[in-house]
Scaffold this motif. Structure first.
Motif, PDB file in Angstrom:
ATOM      1  N   VAL A  60      32.490  51.078  44.463  1.00 28.35           N
ATOM      2  CA  VAL A  60      33.512  50.927  45.494  1.00 28.35           C
ATOM      3  C   VAL A  60      34.892  51.151  44.870  1.00 28.35           C
ATOM      4  CG1 VAL A  60      34.545  49.361  47.175  1.00 28.35           C
ATOM      5  CG2 VAL A  60      32.070  49.305  46.761  1.00 28.35           C
ATOM      6  N   VAL A  61      35.617  52.112  45.400  1.00 29.29           N
ATOM      7  CA  VAL A  61      36.976  52.398  44.932  1.00 29.29           C
ATOM      8  C   VAL A  61      37.960  51.778  45.912  1.00 29.29           C
ATOM      9  CG1 VAL A  61      38.636  54.175  44.273  1.00 29.29           C
ATOM     10  CG2 VAL A  61      36.178  54.555  43.902  1.00 29.29           C
ATOM     11  N   ALA A  62      38.753  50.840  45.428  1.00 25.46           N
ATOM     12  CA  ALA A  62      39.722  50.118  46.258  1.00 25.46           C
ATOM     13  C   ALA A  62      40.985  49.897  45.440  1.00 25.46           C
ATOM     14  CB  ALA A  62      39.144  48.779  46.704  1.00 25.46           C
ATOM     15  N   ALA A  63      42.058  49.518  46.115  1.00 27.03           N
ATOM     16  CA  ALA A  63      43.304  49.196  45.404  1.00 27.03           C
ATOM     17  C   ALA A  63      43.310  47.722  45.018  1.00 27.03           C
ATOM     18  CB  ALA A  63      44.498  49.535  46.272  1.00 27.03           C
ATOM     19  N   GLY A  64      42.138  47.232  44.597  1.00 23.46           N
ATOM     20  CA  GLY A  64      41.962  45.817  44.288  1.00 23.46           C
ATOM     21  C   GLY A  64      41.585  45.049  45.540  1.00 23.46           C
ATOM     22  N   ALA A  65      41.638  43.733  45.458  1.00 31.08           N
ATOM     23  CA  ALA A  65      41.433  42.891  46.636  1.00 31.08           C
ATOM     24  C   ALA A  65      42.743  42.833  47.416  1.00 31.08           C
ATOM     25  CB  ALA A  65      41.001  41.494  46.219  1.00 31.08           C
ATOM     26  N   LYS A  66      42.636  42.579  48.717  1.00 29.98           N
ATOM     27  CA  LYS A  66      43.840  42.509  49.549  1.00 29.98           C
ATOM     28  C   LYS A  66      44.774  41.416  49.019  1.00 29.98           C
ATOM     29  CE  LYS A  66      41.781  44.341  53.768  1.00 29.98           C
ATOM     30  NZ  LYS A  66      40.381  44.545  53.335  1.00 29.98           N
ATOM     31  N   ALA A  67      46.062  41.723  48.961  1.00 31.36           N
ATOM     32  CA  ALA A  67      47.036  40.834  48.326  1.00 31.36           C
ATOM     33  C   ALA A  67      47.232  39.529  49.074  1.00 31.36           C
ATOM     34  CB  ALA A  67      48.380  41.560  48.189  1.00 31.36           C
ATOM     35  N   ILE A  68      46.745  39.433  50.302  1.00 32.37           N
ATOM     36  CA  ILE A  68      46.849  38.186  51.072  1.00 32.37           C
ATOM     37  C   ILE A  68      45.881  37.124  50.569  1.00 32.37           C
ATOM     38  CG2 ILE A  68      47.681  39.299  53.170  1.00 32.37           C
ATOM     39  CD1 ILE A  68      44.800  39.317  54.195  1.00 32.37           C
ATOM     40  N   LEU A  69      44.982  37.492  49.652  1.00 36.38           N
ATOM     41  CA  LEU A  69      43.922  36.601  49.183  1.00 36.38           C
ATOM     42  C   LEU A  69      44.353  35.814  47.954  1.00 36.38           C
ATOM     43  CD1 LEU A  69      41.085  39.252  49.499  1.00 36.38           C
ATOM     44  CD2 LEU A  69      41.513  37.351  51.069  1.00 36.38           C
ATOM     45  N   ASP A  70      43.494  34.889  47.545  1.00 33.69           N
ATOM     46  CA  ASP A  70      43.665  34.182  46.274  1.00 33.69           C
ATOM     47  C   ASP A  70      43.038  35.076  45.203  1.00 33.69           C
ATOM     48  OD1 ASP A  70      43.317  32.523  44.006  1.00 33.69           O
ATOM     49  OD2 ASP A  70      43.441  30.740  45.285  1.00 33.69           O
ATOM     50  N   LEU A  71      43.873  35.853  44.537  1.00 34.58           N
ATOM     51  CA  LEU A  71      43.359  36.873  43.627  1.00 34.58           C
ATOM     52  C   LEU A  71      42.700  36.292  42.367  1.00 34.58           C
ATOM     53  CD1 LEU A  71      46.088  39.634  44.007  1.00 34.58           C
ATOM     54  CD2 LEU A  71      43.938  39.351  45.246  1.00 34.58           C
ATOM     55  N   PRO A  72      43.261  35.248  41.734  1.00 33.83           N
ATOM     56  CA  PRO A  72      42.560  34.678  40.577  1.00 33.83           C
ATOM     57  C   PRO A  72      41.163  34.158  40.925  1.00 33.83           C
ATOM     58  CG  PRO A  72      44.841  33.969  40.580  1.00 33.83           C
ATOM     59  CD  PRO A  72      44.604  34.639  41.899  1.00 33.83           C
ATOM     60  N   LYS A  73      41.030  33.469  42.063  1.00 31.63           N
ATOM     61  CA  LYS A  73      39.708  32.958  42.465  1.00 31.63           C
ATOM     62  C   LYS A  73      38.763  34.109  42.817  1.00 31.63           C
ATOM     63  CE  LYS A  73      40.780  28.267  44.106  1.00 31.63           C
ATOM     64  NZ  LYS A  73      42.222  28.207  43.842  1.00 31.63           N
ATOM     65  N   THR A  74      39.289  35.152  43.436  1.00 28.45           N
ATOM     66  CA  THR A  74      38.468  36.320  43.760  1.00 28.45           C
ATOM     67  C   THR A  74      37.913  36.949  42.493  1.00 28.45           C
ATOM     68  OG1 THR A  74      39.703  36.768  45.795  1.00 28.45           O
ATOM     69  CG2 THR A  74      38.481  38.607  44.840  1.00 28.45           C
ATOM     70  N   ILE A  90      39.219  45.372  49.100  1.00 31.75           N
ATOM     71  CA  ILE A  90      38.060  44.545  49.438  1.00 31.75           C
ATOM     72  C   ILE A  90      38.520  43.175  49.937  1.00 31.75           C
ATOM     73  CG2 ILE A  90      36.593  45.693  47.739  1.00 31.75           C
ATOM     74  CD1 ILE A  90      36.830  42.970  46.098  1.00 31.75           C
ATOM     75  N   GLY A  91      37.610  42.466  50.637  1.00 29.05           N
ATOM     76  CA  GLY A  91      37.851  41.069  50.958  1.00 29.05           C
ATOM     77  C   GLY A  91      37.574  40.211  49.743  1.00 29.05           C
ATOM     78  N   GLY A  92      37.870  38.936  49.856  1.00 32.87           N
ATOM     79  CA  GLY A  92      37.667  38.060  48.705  1.00 32.87           C
ATOM     80  C   GLY A  92      37.811  36.605  49.093  1.00 32.87           C
ATOM     81  N   VAL A  93      38.334  35.816  48.182  1.00 26.90           N
ATOM     82  CA  VAL A  93      38.511  34.381  48.395  1.00 26.90           C
ATOM     83  C   VAL A  93      39.867  34.149  49.056  1.00 26.90           C
ATOM     84  CG1 VAL A  93      38.624  32.115  47.299  1.00 26.90           C
ATOM     85  CG2 VAL A  93      37.130  33.894  46.340  1.00 26.90           C
ATOM     86  N   HIS A  94      39.846  33.559  50.250  1.00 30.19           N
ATOM     87  CA  HIS A  94      41.109  33.286  50.943  1.00 30.19           C
ATOM     88  C   HIS A  94      41.813  32.075  50.329  1.00 30.19           C
ATOM     89  CE1 HIS A  94      41.484  36.043  54.373  1.00 30.19           C
ATOM     90  NE2 HIS A  94      40.170  36.154  54.270  1.00 30.19           N
ATOM     91  N   LYS A  95      43.115  32.054  50.447  1.00 30.29           N
ATOM     92  CA  LYS A  95      43.887  30.899  49.995  1.00 30.29           C
ATOM     93  C   LYS A  95      43.414  29.664  50.763  1.00 30.29           C
ATOM     94  CE  LYS A  95      47.920  33.767  48.976  1.00 30.29           C
ATOM     95  NZ  LYS A  95      47.869  33.710  47.514  1.00 30.29           N
ATOM     96  N   GLY A  96      43.247  28.551  50.043  1.00 31.28           N
ATOM     97  CA  GLY A  96      42.744  27.336  50.661  1.00 31.28           C
ATOM     98  C   GLY A  96      41.237  27.300  50.794  1.00 31.28           C
TER      99      GLY A  96
END
Length: 304
Positions: free
Chosen positions: A152-166, A125-131
């Motif tokens: 929704v079945v996903a492998a989490g949020a995309k690793a390019i994102l800010d995962l804690p904020k997401t 999934i998409g999420g909160v971008h860094k910055g």
């Protein structure tokens, strides 16, 4: 006239009360090059069928919201140029203008719910971008999970994102975030994000029962099932972290933002990992399709 055009196979499955799994189309148009995109789209559909459910790839074709594509339509989409990348904000405009667009997570969820499909398999999934504290770049996927009743079945949020904020935003929005078979949240190409999951479930049946119970309670929104990439396909977090940082620096230097950012970062990581990120992406999408089909089958069992 219905706004949703079901393929004959999807319509037959839904009318018979059989399990159906929604699939997005941006992975075809924006995620992989031709002809690999078509090959993977066919593989994902075959994986869903082999696991006992009917695949429903979703896209807007010449203004028609199509739920379920035949092979000719899949091939047409895989070779199309200038395809719009659709989310909640621009889906209606694309349809009204008779254009062609591929559905993101948010747009696929909207179409799936309108069609009566409960489960959707994607990559991440998409999420909160860094910055995001200065750019306010937050994916519409998060709000969609809070209001559209699709698991929704996903492998989490995309690793390019800010995962804690997401994760914080998902918790604020009241979205159940369920790690499948482990306590840690996965991070797309990596099995662990360094974050403990709020919830853990170990079977497709348990996830299906939670989906059904949310409906009975009248709760809005869906569930995010974070399914870790198979161990033999993962790229460890410590390997990825410096490459993601480099890709983000490159994007900033080139002034890339908004909808163009995620495709740019994924392409840059493909280059930096010498193709390994794409191989991992394919493995995790197929893995998610299998689990989604299992959940869809269990939901049918729990709603008879």
């Amino acid at each position: 006239m219905s706004l949703v055009h079901l393929s004959p196979d999807v319509q037959a499955a839904l009318e018979a009360g059989k399990p159906v799994v929604a699939l997005e189309s941006t992975i075809i148009t924006h995620g992989m090059p031709w002809p690999q995109n078509l090959e993977v789209a066919r593989q994902v559909e075959a994986t869903v069928k082999d696991a006992g459910a009917e695949p429903a790839t979703i896209a807007v074709l010449d203004g028609r919201l199509c739920v379920g594509l035949d092979d000719a339509q899949l091939e047409q989409l895989a070779q199309a140029k200038g395809v719009a990348k659709l989310s909640r904000a621009d889906m209606a405009v694309c349809m009204a203008e008779g254009r062609t667009g591929a559905t993101t997570v948010a747009a696929t969820m909207i179409a799936a719910e309108r069609a009566g499909i409960s489960v959707f398999a994607t990559g991440g999934i998409g999420g909160v971008h860094k910055g995001a504290e200065s750019s306010f770049d937050i994916s519409a996927d998060l709000q969609e999970l809070a209001q559209t009743a699709v698991t929704v079945v996903a492998a989490g949020a995309k690793a390019i994102l800010d995962l804690p904020k997401t994760l914080e935003v998902l918790e604020t929005l009241g979205v159940p975030v369920i790690a499948y078979g482990q306590d840690q949240l996965p991070a797309f190409w990596s099995r662990e994000a360094g974050l403990r999951a709020p919830l853990r479930m170990d079977t497709a049946g348990a996830i299906a029962r939670a989906h059904v119970m949310r409906g009975r309670l009248g709760l809005p929104g869906g569930q995010l099932v974070a399914n870790p990439i198979p161990a033999d396909a993962e790229i460890p977090r410590d390997v990825l972290a410096p490459l993601i940082a480099e890709a983000n620096r490159d994007a900033e230097q080139h002034g890339i933002s908004g909808k163009a950012l995620t495709p740019y970062l994924l392409q840059r990581l493909f280059e930096l990992t010498k193709g390994r990120s794409l191989e991992a992406n394919i493995a995790l999408v197929l893995n998610n399709a299998r689990l989604a089909a299992g959940i869809a089958c269990e939901i049918c069992e729990n709603t008879d």
